[in-house]
Design an enzyme around this catalytic site. Structure first.
Site, mmCIF file in Angstrom:
data_model
loop_
_atom_site.group_PDB
_atom_site.id
_atom_site.type_symbol
_atom_site.label_atom_id
_atom_site.label_comp_id
_atom_site.label_asym_id
_atom_site.label_seq_id
_atom_site.Cartn_x
_atom_site.Cartn_y
_atom_site.Cartn_z
ATOM 1 N N MET A 1 -28.762 15.834 -18.003
ATOM 2 C CA MET A 1 -29.285 15.989 -19.372
ATOM 3 C C MET A 1 -30.807 16.053 -19.431
ATOM 4 O O MET A 1 -31.412 15.746 -20.456
ATOM 5 C CB MET A 1 -28.783 14.836 -20.248
ATOM 6 N N HIS B 1 -35.258 3.252 -18.999
ATOM 7 C CA HIS B 1 -36.401 4.161 -19.114
ATOM 8 C C HIS B 1 -37.557 3.398 -19.755
ATOM 9 O O HIS B 1 -37.547 3.127 -20.942
ATOM 10 C CB HIS B 1 -36.035 5.375 -19.963
HETATM 11 N N1 HPA Z 1 -23.103 14.568 -16.728
HETATM 12 C C1 HPA Z 1 -24.267 14.704 -17.390
HETATM 13 N N2 HPA Z 1 -25.338 13.977 -17.121
HETATM 14 C C2 HPA Z 1 -25.254 13.076 -16.137
HETATM 15 C C3 HPA Z 1 -24.074 12.883 -15.412
HETATM 16 C C4 HPA Z 1 -22.930 13.666 -15.720
HETATM 17 O O1 HPA Z 1 -21.855 13.560 -15.114
HETATM 18 N N3 HPA Z 1 -24.332 11.908 -14.500
HETATM 19 C C5 HPA Z 1 -25.623 11.540 -14.676
HETATM 20 N N4 HPA Z 1 -26.193 12.236 -15.662
#
Ligand code: HPA
Length: 271
Positions: free
Chosen positions: A209, A60
């Site tokens: 997330m 990022h």
């Molecule tokens: N869970 C939560 N956030 C994520 C996931 C996951 O499996 N893969 C990429 N971001």
């Protein structure tokens, strides 16, 4: 971030831009490829914008890039602020609010997500139809900001017209595009298998997330949104493999080109 700081941030960013942007595109994990392409791009680091921190997670970069894509004045956001970094919900959505102050009316949000619907495989792109806020917090608490709604309607978090365009472009490109519900969790640990079963029972097709606070802020401002999840992995418990951030980043890079073609197609068709 409060109103006066948002105004200062918008002013500082605006001074770097050659024009007022129409569209904000938020680039998810590993999906930064578009950031390298816009014609005559101007890049502005978050650190140069009042109130913005430097983004923390590998991959990022934390910058805005302004450029023309498919004839559109686009602001790209490479690098995101996440709740799991300890940022307040208000800071997480500051890029949305700043972009809106500069004239943006349309926000394209992309992310990497775990596939909960067993039909989803790593590398698939999911067109978001709806979302569930499992952050248990909102960027809208506190004083109501200028141009925002106290109680925004969330019955269509993702714009049906933009969804239609994305489906048309995908059909034309021969890219399979599923539709589904995104569950936004706090993280930063990935889910347990029991949590994934719970999310599935509660109607989620993918889990990630990010995105949820940004969509809430965008809808409160009356902006229209398009959401695209790159499925980077099977959610926990659906595959014998443990999850890793490395895997998420690599899936983003592998699907980056498809994602870029899809977004470009939508921009080219937007009214
Ligand atoms: N869970 C939560 N956030 C994520 C996931 C996951 O499996 N893969 C990429 N971001």
């Amino acid at each position: 971030m409060q109103e006066p700081m948002l105004d200062r941030a918008a002013q500082a960013l605006g001074e770097h831009l050659p024009w007022r942007p129409e569209i904000l595109i938020v680039l998810g994990s590993g999906l930064g490829g578009l950031a390298d392409s816009p014609g005559k791009g101007v890049s502005v680091d978050f650190r140069g914008i009042p109130g913005f921190p430097s983004a923390g997670v590998a991959g990022h970069a934390g910058r805005f890039i302004a450029g023309e894509l498919e004839g559109r004045r686009v602001l790209l956001q490479a690098g995101r602020l996440h709740l799991y970094e300890g940022h307040s919900p208000a800071l997480v959505v500051a890029p949305i609010r700043v972009a809106a102050r500069l004239g943006v009316r349309t926000v394209v949000l992309s992310n990497a997500a775990g596939g909960i619907d067993p039909r989803l495989s790593p590398g698939d792109i999911l067109l978001l139809d709806d979302q569930v806020n499992f952050n248990w917090r909102s960027p809208l608490t506190g004083a109501v900001l200028e141009e925002e709604d106290r109680f925004p309607d969330m019955s269509a978090p993702y714009d049906p017209e933009l969804q239609g365009l994305a489906l048309d472009v995908a059909a034309e490109l021969g890219v399979p595009l599923r539709r589904g519900v995104y569950a936004g969790v706090l993280g930063p640990s990935y889910e347990t298998p029991a949590e994934v079963r719970m999310l599935r029972a509660l109607g989620a097709d993918a889990v990630g997330m990010s995105t949820v606070p940004e969509v809430v802020a965008a809808r409160s401002l009356g902006l229209r949104t398009l959401g695209l999840s790159l499925i980077s992995n099977h959610a926990a418990g659906l595959s014998p493999e443990p999850l890793s951030h490395q895997e998420v980043m690599e899936a983003g890079k592998a699907a980056g080109e498809t994602f870029e073609r899809l977004v470009r197609g939508v921009l080219a068709r937007m009214g």
